[in-house]
Design an enzyme around this catalytic site. Structure first.
Site, mmCIF file in Angstrom:
data_model
loop_
_atom_site.group_PDB
_atom_site.id
_atom_site.type_symbol
_atom_site.label_atom_id
_atom_site.label_comp_id
_atom_site.label_asym_id
_atom_site.label_seq_id
_atom_site.Cartn_x
_atom_site.Cartn_y
_atom_site.Cartn_z
ATOM 1 N N ASP A 67 53.497 67.370 -1.774
ATOM 2 C CA ASP A 67 52.756 67.699 -0.555
ATOM 3 C C ASP A 67 53.302 68.950 0.124
ATOM 4 O OD1 ASP A 67 55.142 66.508 0.185
ATOM 5 O OD2 ASP A 67 54.231 64.773 1.122
ATOM 6 N N ASN A 136 56.629 54.125 7.767
ATOM 7 C CA ASN A 136 55.394 53.343 7.887
ATOM 8 C C ASN A 136 54.783 53.041 6.507
ATOM 9 O OD1 ASN A 136 54.366 55.807 7.100
ATOM 10 N ND2 ASN A 136 53.131 56.160 8.940
HETATM 11 C C1 GLP Z 1 57.775 62.922 4.505
HETATM 12 C C2 GLP Z 1 57.179 63.284 3.118
HETATM 13 C C3 GLP Z 1 57.330 62.161 2.128
HETATM 14 C C4 GLP Z 1 58.706 61.560 2.285
HETATM 15 C C5 GLP Z 1 58.804 60.859 3.619
HETATM 16 C C6 GLP Z 1 60.182 60.341 3.956
HETATM 17 O O1 GLP Z 1 56.914 63.059 5.562
HETATM 18 N N1 GLP Z 1 55.820 63.707 3.127
HETATM 19 O O2 GLP Z 1 57.093 62.634 0.815
HETATM 20 O O3 GLP Z 1 58.942 60.603 1.267
HETATM 21 O O4 GLP Z 1 58.251 61.610 4.673
HETATM 22 O O5 GLP Z 1 61.060 61.332 4.393
HETATM 23 P P1 GLP Z 1 62.614 61.105 4.503
HETATM 24 O O6 GLP Z 1 63.118 61.034 3.102
HETATM 25 O O7 GLP Z 1 63.137 62.292 5.236
HETATM 26 O O8 GLP Z 1 62.800 59.822 5.234
#
Ligand code: GLP
Length: 240
Positions: A67, A136
């Site tokens: 993404d 979430n």
């Molecule tokens: C982000 C990304 C995800 C990621 C998630 C968790 O917004 N779009 O691909 O897995 O949130 O992020 P983190 O690893 O910093 O908790």
């Protein structure tokens, strides 16, 4: 679904890097699906160390990232393009032309998403998809909703995700409210999926994933329908 519970984040990162390195060893020209967020940083550090030790060669590997924020300039240090170069690509021998990150600068984001799905198919699909999880239950930017979208698409971010990601920006107002994200289909079509989950804040999402129930209100639960998923988590996420 295989679940590996590790004592620490470091152990989880090492386990993940071992599996990714094994994939590259098994199929040197494999297609890796990669994730951003703080979770995979430790695994990327391990892969860089393995590369520097001559244990892994990325010259024939192709990558597709999950993404990107929209809109965002690639040279913005909060773009996922920048993040991936900073944490992985700049430190290994993957050729730039084999790296694919959705482009948050384009004028026609719908076309960018449609082209991305075509490119994934042209490359034979994803061999190993690395995932993190939102607190979430979102995967990539497929947020909880009544319906989920199969194709790669433009989407809005939930308040919870904007709030969670605000820690990386100077001001919450700077967090983009939209993103381009791989849809559920290219993720679920990956031949193998590796999902990393650490910290107490992810306990609820991990519990839902492991409950065996499937709901669009927790997109990660869709992984229960995939036949080759490895969950690597730490004790804090597992026990809460
Ligand atoms: C982000 C990304 C995800 C990621 C998630 C968790 O917004 N779009 O691909 O897995 O949130 O992020 P983190 O690893 O910093 O908790």
């Amino acid at each position: 679904m295989r679940v590996i519970v590790c004592d620490t984040y470091e152990e989880m990162s090492k386990e993940a890097a071992k599996i990714m390195a094994a994939q590259v060893h098994l199929k040197p020209n494999c297609v890796l699906g990669l994730a951003t967020g703080s979770t995979p940083v430790g695994a990327y550090n391990e892969l860089v160390a393995m590369y520097k030790n001559g244990e892994i060669d990325f010259k024939d590997v192709t990558t597709f990232n999950l993404d990107e924020y929209y809109p965002i300039k690639r040279n913005n240090d909060q773009s996922y393009y920048y993040f991936m170069h900073d944490n992985l690509f700049n430190h290994i021998n993957i050729p730039e032309e084999r790296i694919h990150v959705l482009n948050g600068e384009v004028a026609d984001p719908e076309k960018e998403c449609a082209d991305y799905d075509k490119h994934i198919v042209e490359h034979g699909g994803i061999d190993l998809q690395l995932l993190g999880i939102g607190r979430n239950g979102h995967i990539a930017f497929n947020e909880p909703d009544e319906n989920l979208v199969a194709a790669t698409h433009v989407t809005g971010l939930t308040e919870d995700t904007i709030d969670a990601n605000a820690r990386f920006f100077d001001d919450i107002k700077d967090v983009p409210t939209k993103s381009l994200t791989m849809g559920m289909a290219p993720i679920m079509k990956a031949r193998k999926i590796l999902i990393l989950i650490n910290g107490k804040g992810k306990h609820a999402a991990l519990s839902k994933l492991l409950s065996g129930e499937i709901s669009t209100s927790c997109p990660a639960t869709m992984l229960n329908m995939h036949n080759d998923v490895v969950v690597i988590c730490d004790k804090e996420a597992y026990n809460g």
